[in-house]
Design an enzyme around this catalytic site. Sequence first.
Site, mmCIF file in Angstrom:
data_model
loop_
_atom_site.group_PDB
_atom_site.id
_atom_site.type_symbol
_atom_site.label_atom_id
_atom_site.label_comp_id
_atom_site.label_asym_id
_atom_site.label_seq_id
_atom_site.Cartn_x
_atom_site.Cartn_y
_atom_site.Cartn_z
ATOM 1 N N GLU A 142 8.948 -4.180 -15.457
ATOM 2 C CA GLU A 142 8.121 -5.580 -15.566
ATOM 3 C C GLU A 142 7.427 -5.606 -16.729
ATOM 4 O OE1 GLU A 142 6.201 -7.037 -11.888
ATOM 5 O OE2 GLU A 142 5.265 -8.704 -12.967
ATOM 6 N N HIS A 173 6.351 -1.865 -11.470
ATOM 7 C CA HIS A 173 5.470 -1.761 -12.740
ATOM 8 C C HIS A 173 5.575 -0.601 -13.194
ATOM 9 C CE1 HIS A 173 2.774 -5.019 -10.456
ATOM 10 N NE2 HIS A 173 3.951 -5.505 -10.923
ATOM 11 N N ASP A 206 -4.533 -10.071 -15.916
ATOM 12 C CA ASP A 206 -3.740 -10.275 -14.806
ATOM 13 C C ASP A 206 -4.159 -11.024 -13.743
ATOM 14 O OD1 ASP A 206 -1.418 -9.979 -13.238
ATOM 15 O OD2 ASP A 206 -1.517 -7.692 -13.150
ATOM 16 N N HIS A 234 1.917 -12.261 -17.117
ATOM 17 C CA HIS A 234 1.522 -11.103 -17.838
ATOM 18 C C HIS A 234 1.680 -10.969 -19.347
ATOM 19 C CE1 HIS A 234 2.643 -8.757 -13.910
ATOM 20 N NE2 HIS A 234 1.427 -9.551 -13.778
ATOM 21 N N HIS A 279 10.840 -5.628 -4.882
ATOM 22 C CA HIS A 279 9.709 -5.455 -5.791
ATOM 23 C C HIS A 279 9.175 -4.047 -5.135
ATOM 24 C CE1 HIS A 279 6.119 -5.288 -8.039
ATOM 25 N NE2 HIS A 279 6.309 -6.637 -8.467
ATOM 26 N N ARG A 339 0.887 -1.052 -0.008
ATOM 27 C CA ARG A 339 0.106 -0.089 0.015
ATOM 28 C C ARG A 339 0.875 1.058 -0.065
ATOM 29 N NH1 ARG A 339 -4.400 -1.099 -2.301
ATOM 30 N NH2 ARG A 339 -4.333 -3.048 -2.515
ATOM 31 N N GLU A 354 5.123 -16.326 -8.167
ATOM 32 C CA GLU A 354 4.178 -15.167 -7.597
ATOM 33 C C GLU A 354 2.960 -15.777 -7.687
ATOM 34 O OE1 GLU A 354 5.134 -11.937 -10.441
ATOM 35 O OE2 GLU A 354 5.934 -10.895 -8.800
ATOM 36 N N HIS A 383 9.417 -13.574 -13.762
ATOM 37 C CA HIS A 383 8.347 -14.201 -12.522
ATOM 38 C C HIS A 383 7.500 -15.242 -13.378
ATOM 39 C CE1 HIS A 383 7.858 -9.758 -10.908
ATOM 40 N NE2 HIS A 383 8.814 -10.446 -10.210
ATOM 41 N N TYR A 430 3.212 -1.751 -5.589
ATOM 42 C CA TYR A 430 2.618 -1.956 -6.887
ATOM 43 C C TYR A 430 1.509 -0.980 -7.370
ATOM 44 C CZ TYR A 430 -0.575 -5.169 -4.376
ATOM 45 O OH TYR A 430 -1.478 -5.480 -3.288
ATOM 46 N N ASP A 468 7.223 -11.457 -16.673
ATOM 47 C CA ASP A 468 6.524 -12.025 -15.883
ATOM 48 C C ASP A 468 5.421 -12.927 -17.129
ATOM 49 O OD1 ASP A 468 3.558 -12.719 -14.899
ATOM 50 O OD2 ASP A 468 4.298 -11.275 -13.366
ATOM 51 N N HIS A 496 -3.058 -14.413 -11.701
ATOM 52 C CA HIS A 496 -2.076 -15.457 -11.687
ATOM 53 C C HIS A 496 -2.755 -16.806 -11.345
ATOM 54 C CE1 HIS A 496 1.426 -12.206 -10.768
ATOM 55 N NE2 HIS A 496 0.491 -11.903 -11.737
HETATM 56 ZN ZN ZN Z 1 0.713 -9.734 -12.071
HETATM 57 FE FE FE Z 2 5.134 -10.350 -11.666
HETATM 58 FE FE FE Z 3 5.065 -7.334 -10.283
#
Ligand code: ZN
Ligand code: FE
Ligand code: FE
Length: 280
Positions: free
Chosen positions: A142, A107, A224, A179, A67, A37, A256, A211, A70, A176, A226
């Site tokens: 990414e 990202h 998106d 992705h 990372h 967050r 992930e 990823h 996001y 990824d 996963h």
């Molecule tokens: Zn993702």
């Molecule tokens: Fe990823």
């Molecule tokens: Fe990511």
Amino acid sequence: MLKIGCHLSSAKGFLAMGQEIVRLGGNTFQFFTRNPRGSKAKALDQEGIAAYLAFAEAHGLFPALAHAPYTLNACAARPEVLEFARETMADDLARLEYLPGSMYNFHPGSHVGQGTDTGVRRIAALLNAILREEQHTTVLLETMAGKGSEVGGRFEELRAILEQVELKHRVGVCLDTCHVYDGGYDIVDGLEAVLEEFDRVIGLNRLRAVHLNDSMNPMGSHKDRHQKLGEGAIGMEAVGRIVNHPALRELPFYLETPNDLPGYAREIAAVQAVYREEEG
Ligand code: ZN
Ligand code: FE
Ligand code: FE
């Protein structure tokens, strides 16, 4: 040698993450530099780092992948949102200097109606504002699923950002698998062609990490979501081709997938089982 790990919670600090990944059977891991967050809470505790580095050395761990939260948007239209992304990323990079060999994935952002070209320009400008010649961390863009107004769903968009970055040796790409498949690149039936395209557009020398995720949705869905390895649209056979591909097999792979820790241990073992160690 296969470099494999998963995303771990950084709540208990670095040594705990190192110990956790060893328990799970991996040899590298990914962590959020702070609460996703985007709070100010620090994840990079300096004291913990010395003990972690000694532990990593003793257990042959490869450098971890950081990372960014996001929720940052490096191409936001609102100045205060953009400024928050710039400050947070600059602060993360300063802290990552205490972790030798680390890489920092983010990202690229969402252009929120400004158009891809403006998004690309803003992202490159932000990178040019925070990258320092004297810093050691490689920053990774990414590959994204192209959900909403996300920038980075096409290889051309990542190339355009990279072209505008001044310190080019400080930036790379993290691929990824969920992705790119979700973005419309057929890594299941056309892995060779996708990697050739990546090489032609971006350059495989820019690729630094993978990823490794399955996808809940079919190719080109731009959603998106996963999925656990082998339980989605990509499947375990394709995962085997991905981890063994000559252009990818030396890169670190990070899971992930929607898993608890025992699930990650099983997936790490499953990837190790399909990976072909080279003789000699
Ligand atoms: Zn993702
Ligand atoms: Fe990823
Ligand atoms: Fe990511």
